[in-house]
Design a protein around this motif. Sequence first.
Motif, PDB file in Angstrom:
ATOM      1  N   ALA A 117       1.213   6.811  -6.966  1.00 39.06           N
ATOM      2  CA  ALA A 117       0.149   7.793  -7.199  1.00 39.06           C
ATOM      3  C   ALA A 117       0.644   9.226  -6.995  1.00 39.06           C
ATOM      4  CB  ALA A 117      -1.034   7.506  -6.279  1.00 39.06           C
ATOM      5  N   LYS A 118       1.669   9.406  -6.172  1.00 38.11           N
ATOM      6  CA  LYS A 118       2.210  10.729  -5.885  1.00 38.11           C
ATOM      7  C   LYS A 118       3.497  11.026  -6.661  1.00 38.11           C
ATOM      8  CE  LYS A 118       0.331  11.185  -1.243  1.00 38.11           C
ATOM      9  NZ  LYS A 118      -0.463  12.378  -1.477  1.00 38.11           N
ATOM     10  N   GLU A 151      -0.804   5.309   2.523  1.00 33.19           N
ATOM     11  CA  GLU A 151      -0.581   6.722   2.202  1.00 33.19           C
ATOM     12  C   GLU A 151      -0.170   7.502   3.456  1.00 33.19           C
ATOM     13  OE1 GLU A 151      -2.785  10.565   0.199  1.00 33.19           O
ATOM     14  OE2 GLU A 151      -3.733   8.594   0.044  1.00 33.19           O
ATOM     15  N   LYS A 152      -0.849   7.260   4.552  1.00 37.96           N
ATOM     16  CA  LYS A 152      -0.534   7.979   5.796  1.00 37.96           C
ATOM     17  C   LYS A 152       0.856   7.605   6.317  1.00 37.96           C
ATOM     18  CE  LYS A 152      -2.539   9.343  10.188  1.00 37.96           C
ATOM     19  NZ  LYS A 152      -3.674   9.213  11.098  1.00 37.96           N
ATOM     20  N   ASN A 179      -2.989   1.894   6.363  1.00 35.63           N
ATOM     21  CA  ASN A 179      -3.118   3.105   5.550  1.00 35.63           C
ATOM     22  C   ASN A 179      -1.732   3.467   4.996  1.00 35.63           C
ATOM     23  OD1 ASN A 179      -3.354   5.753   4.585  1.00 35.63           O
ATOM     24  ND2 ASN A 179      -4.956   6.253   6.064  1.00 35.63           N
ATOM     25  N   LYS A 195       0.819  -1.216   0.000  1.00 37.33           N
ATOM     26  CA  LYS A 195       0.000   0.000   0.000  1.00 37.33           C
ATOM     27  C   LYS A 195       0.854   1.268   0.000  1.00 37.33           C
ATOM     28  CE  LYS A 195      -4.208  -1.973   1.735  1.00 37.33           C
ATOM     29  NZ  LYS A 195      -5.414  -1.670   2.492  1.00 37.33           N
ATOM     30  N   MET A 196       1.984   1.238   0.680  1.00 34.54           N
ATOM     31  CA  MET A 196       2.880   2.397   0.683  1.00 34.54           C
ATOM     32  C   MET A 196       3.467   2.623  -0.709  1.00 34.54           C
ATOM     33  SD  MET A 196       4.881   1.911   4.299  1.00 34.54           S
ATOM     34  CE  MET A 196       5.948   3.344   4.096  1.00 34.54           C
ATOM     35  N   LEU A 242       3.378   6.487   4.488  1.00 32.73           N
ATOM     36  CA  LEU A 242       4.343   7.081   3.561  1.00 32.73           C
ATOM     37  C   LEU A 242       4.528   8.562   3.881  1.00 32.73           C
ATOM     38  CD1 LEU A 242       6.200   6.897   1.100  1.00 32.73           C
ATOM     39  CD2 LEU A 242       4.185   7.335  -0.338  1.00 32.73           C
ATOM     40  N   GLN A 243       3.443   9.272   4.155  1.00 39.35           N
ATOM     41  CA  GLN A 243       3.541  10.686   4.520  1.00 39.35           C
ATOM     42  C   GLN A 243       4.348  10.867   5.804  1.00 39.35           C
ATOM     43  OE1 GLN A 243       2.896  13.370   2.789  1.00 39.35           O
ATOM     44  NE2 GLN A 243       2.209  12.064   1.136  1.00 39.35           N
ATOM     45  N   LYS A 255       2.224   1.661  -3.553  1.00 37.60           N
ATOM     46  CA  LYS A 255       1.140   2.082  -4.439  1.00 37.60           C
ATOM     47  C   LYS A 255       0.831   3.570  -4.222  1.00 37.60           C
ATOM     48  CE  LYS A 255      -3.378   0.486  -5.962  1.00 37.60           C
ATOM     49  NZ  LYS A 255      -4.453  -0.476  -5.731  1.00 37.60           N
ATOM     50  N   ALA A 256       0.807   4.004  -2.970  1.00 37.77           N
ATOM     51  CA  ALA A 256       0.573   5.420  -2.661  1.00 37.77           C
ATOM     52  C   ALA A 256       1.695   6.275  -3.234  1.00 37.77           C
ATOM     53  CB  ALA A 256       0.463   5.625  -1.150  1.00 37.77           C
ATOM     54  N   GLY A 257       2.913   5.765  -3.184  1.00 37.86           N
ATOM     55  CA  GLY A 257       4.049   6.487  -3.750  1.00 37.86           C
ATOM     56  C   GLY A 257       3.905   6.680  -5.249  1.00 37.86           C
TER      57      GLY A 257
END
Length: 105
Positions: free
Chosen positions: A29-30, A91-92, A89, A22-23, A94-95, A25-27
Amino acid sequence: MKKINILLVCNAGMSTSLLIEKMEKAGVAKGIDASVDARPIEDIKSYLPGKEVILLGPQVRFKEKQIRAMVEDQIPVSVIDMSAYGTMNGEKVLQQALGLVSQAQ
């Protein structure tokens, strides 16, 4: 594309596999190439080179002081937010990693 090398630390290195996916994948996307590696706490020393941040699973938060001493403040270390970990989560988390790296610079 921005790149970040993250080490996730947990008890056995298994519980974080979904979080890694998930991290990353979020990366994507960003526009961030997030290279995430999960290892059990006993094995991390040999995986430290090249890592920009170390995130501990909440189940090993008691090892934070030991890991900070091991890396001698050369790599930011923090415990993953409990709710972000519990809900996987990516994305969270990774942030959180990106924030730690930018604070260290």
